[in-house]
Structures are given as C-alpha cells and as structure tokens.
Design an enzyme around this catalytic site. Structure first.
Site, short mmCIF file in Angstrom:
data_model
loop_
_atom_site.label_atom_id
_atom_site.label_comp_id
_atom_site.label_asym_id
_atom_site.label_seq_id
_atom_site.Cartn_x
_atom_site.Cartn_y
_atom_site.Cartn_z
N SER A 206 0.85 -1.19 0.00
CA SER A 206 0.00 0.00 0.00
C SER A 206 0.89 1.24 0.00
CB SER A 206 -0.93 -0.02 1.22
OG SER A 206 -1.92 0.97 1.10
N ASN A 207 0.33 2.41 0.34
CA ASN A 207 1.12 3.63 0.39
C ASN A 207 0.65 4.52 1.53
OD1 ASN A 207 -1.01 5.44 -0.66
ND2 ASN A 207 -0.78 4.12 -2.47
#
Ligand code: C5P
Length: 413
Positions: free
Chosen positions: A221-222
């Site tokens: 993810s980020n």
C-alpha cells in the site's frame, strides 16, 4: 473564497442551542463544540431537566457563553432589566433544540411558555431545528406524531430521530435516538449558508490508498491518508453537490451527507468507480491507487522460515484512464503525486488520461503532501495553463479545485 471562509463557514452566525432533559443531552456538548469550531457564536440554554443530565460548565468552556438556565435569573443577575428571551430571539440566526423531548415538542407545538426555552420558542423569529430524542414508543405515540406534524406545518425543521439501539439497552430498537451531532451540523449549514453553487452536480470522488494483497496477512500500500479526497467530498456536499465517495482503507469517518463506498483493492475501486461514473457529471480522482500488485498472491501466510522471499509485481488497471475514454463532455480531474519534474509529468498524465484538469503536488521534501493536512498544489488544464497555490489546508485547496470544476461544468452544460 477565503481561507477564513473555509475553516469557519458559520462565522458571524449566532445560534441558540437549547438543551432539554434526556439522556441524549450529553451529545449536545459535542454539538456545541462542532458549531463553535465551525465559527458560530453559540448561546446554550439548559432546562431544569437538562441540568439533571449535564452540567453547565462544559457548555460554557466550549462556547465561551454562560448557559442560561432559568426564566428569571434574579440570583446572580446575569441579564438584569433585560427580557433575555426577546433579546436573544432578536439576535439569533437559528435556534437548535437538541435533544428535544416529547414534552418540549408538545409545548412548542401548542404555544405554551412555562420556562425559558418554551418562552423563547414562542418569540422565535429565526428558523428552528428540532432534534428529537425519546423512547421509541413515545416517538410512535399518536399525540407526539400530531405535535411533530403541527411543528412541521408551522415551517420548523423536525429531524427524524435515528433508528437502532438506544442509550439504555432495555429501551430496545426503533426510532427515537437523537440524530448525530454531525447530522445536525449539516442541517445547520444547509439552513444558514448561502445558495450552493454546485446544486445539481453529481460528483464522484476517490480517496485514500488501495491495498494489494500479498498473502493472508500482508499487503502492499502507500502513505495516503484520504484527507484530500474526504475534504473534496465534504466541501462539494456543502456546496450542494450530490457526492459519491469511493475510498480505500483510511481512518476517517464517512463525511455527513456523502454516499461513501469503502473498498480495499484497486480492482474493487475500479468496479465501484466505473459503476458510479455512468451516472456522474464530474469526477475528481484523488486516490493514490497502487500502481503494482503481487502477480501471484499467496492464500495462506508466507513462512519466514523459508529464508528470503521475493514478490513478482504486475501493473494494476488505470482507473482514471478508463474513465477518460468514456468521458464525453463530462469533467474529469486527476491528481499527480510527483517527486520531480512536476509540470512535465503532470501534463503528460493529463494528456494520456484525457483529463480536463490535473492537481500536481510534491510528495517529497518539506512540502510532502502525502499523509499531511496541507498541500502546495499546481493546477494544470488541458491548454497547459498553470495555476500555482501557496501551502494550503487541504480543505481550502478543495474549495479552489471545486471552483474550477464548477466553471468547467457550467461551460459544458
Ligand atoms: O499515473 P499516476 O498514478 O501518477 O496518476 C495519478 C492519477 O491517476 C490520480 O488521479 C489517480 O487517482 C489515478 N490513477 C488511477 N488508477 C491507477 C493509478 C492512478 O485511477 N491505477
């Protein structure tokens, strides 16, 4: 629109918050806080019965105004020689009755004035919002129904109480719970704010990161927080748009009045966004969509005993590019998070994805927008024209982006 307007939309408004006696009166402390944060001056009033549930002090601290608690405050003489129910109603832009018991609803509907709140309501010139809270059997009682009907026919806004579990479990299910403070705030804003410029606009907003599963417990993810997309959704909603928000996993609550769809993966975001796009006039895609995902996710949990591990990545579908292909004369706005060559990269994306506008911001250095409350953004349109903004709260930036969307939408109509 000024930044001041964005952070304090109710600036200059004087609101009387009348609290009557019910277990939900503790929620009115939160309402007092929200209204004050929104810029309003709030004068609390507590009935004698409300005082059995809540103290004056939190209202005084949060609003900066001493709550009025009696019709004849000889003792302490807070407003000597004054007819406070008249002077208050002269000054007020709005009266909010929360929680409103069956008793005050009956008195208000039938024109009785035997305490400060009921007398104040008799002399009210400003609109009144009534947020009922009572046992579901009381709410269903024919006399209460009749009184609510009367109040509505007199032009007052009686909100529907919430359904579901009551504060006391033994009161069971059914309608009777006081509407949430944020819902009451939305009604307050709707009544007090000027004619909304985005009324009639059906707007899709995407927000947050996406998560791409690697094994049963791990994902890629980020750092996206969703703040920008949520700000766009709630500001657009306040400006009258009908907003659908598709969000990846973030810790923010659903913005009041916005249809919010929660998703995890890029595939889920794609399905939700393309589905919604069929019925939209405009979209602002602020989500930081994962560009890559594990090509072969593992169904169980990857064991660390196997030593080193590697993940083969594949590209995810480009959602906004697909939307660009089906755009017609609708408005499509994208975001570009860049670490270098901001203008060049942003314009390249705008053209490839067939966007009308792109919001470019840096995601490194001291102006890093990702996960932050602020952003220093540059807007580029299809002609290549640039508009640069100073470092702004994302709510303020949302107003400016929506100004541009409003103009483009107007032109296309
Ligand atoms: O190409 P890049 O990821 O920088 O483009 C950013 C813009 O494209 C954002 O508006 C983002 O929401 C959108 N996007 C998308 N699907 C992807 C990647 C990005 O819709 N797979």
């Amino acid at each position: 629109m000024t930044e001041e307007n964005n952070t304090a939309p109710l600036e200059g408004k004087f609101i009387v918050l009348a609290v009557t006696g019910g277990i939900a009166s503790y929620k009115s402390i939160e309402l007092a806080r929200l209204l004050t944060l929104d810029g309003a001056q709030v004068q609390p009033i507590l009935t004698q019965n409300a005082r059995a549930f809540v103290q004056a002090l939190p209202f005084q601290i949060l609003t900066g105004h001493m709550p009025i608690e009696a019709m004849f405050p000889i003792e302490g003489g807070r407003h000597p020689g004054d007819m406070p129910h008249i002077s208050l109603t002269d000054r007020s832009d709005l009266i909010v009755l929360a929680p409103a018991t069956a008793n005050i609803i009956a008195k208000f509907a039938r024109g009785m004035g035997d305490d400060f709140v009921s007398t104040l309501l008799l002399s009210a010139k400003a609109p009144v919002i009534v947020a009922p809270a009572m046992n579901p059997r009381m709410w269903a009682n024919p006399a209460v129904r009749e009184n609510v009907h009367l109040l509505r026919s007199h032009g007052h806004l009686v909100m529907e109480p919430g359904a579901g579990r009551m504060a006391r479990a033994e009161e069971g299910q059914g309608r009777g719970r006081m509407p949430e403070p944020s819902e009451i705030l939305t009604e307050v804003r709707r009544l007090l704010l000027p004619e909304p410029d985005l009324a009639g606009l059906r707007l899709l907003v995407s927000a947050g990161p996406t998560r791409e599963k690697w094994d049963a417990v791990r994902f890629l993810s980020n750092r996206s927080s969703g703040i920008m997309g949520f700000a766009l959704a709630s500001v657009a909603c306040l400006r009258g748009a009908e907003v659908t928000l598709v969000s990846g996993p973030v810790s923010l609550p659903d913005p009041p009045g916005v249809r919010t769809i929660r998703v995890e993966s890029t595939d889920e975001m794609r399905t939700a966004a393309l589905n919604a796009w069929k019925n939209m006039d405009a979209a602002i895609m602020a989500a930081a969509v994962a560009d890559f995902r594990p090509a072969n996710p593992i169904s169980g949990k990857q064991k660390k005993e196997s030593g080193s591990a590697s993940i083969e990545l594949e590209r995810t579908p480009d959602i906004i590019a697909e939307m660009g292909h089906k755009k017609g004369n609708r408005v499509l706005v994208g975001f570009a998070a860049e670490t270098d060559n901001l203008k060049e990269n942003a314009l390249d994306k705008l053209r490839r994805k067939q966007l009308d506008l792109i919001v470019a911001n840096a995601v490194s250095g001291e102006d890093d927008a990702m996960g932050s409350e602020t952003s220093r953004a540059h807007l580029f349109d299809a002609s290549g024209a640039e508009e640069a903004f100073p470092l702004l709260e994302k709510h303020a930036l949302a107003e400016f982006i929506l100004d541009r969307v409003a103009k483009m939408w107007e032109k296309n109509r």
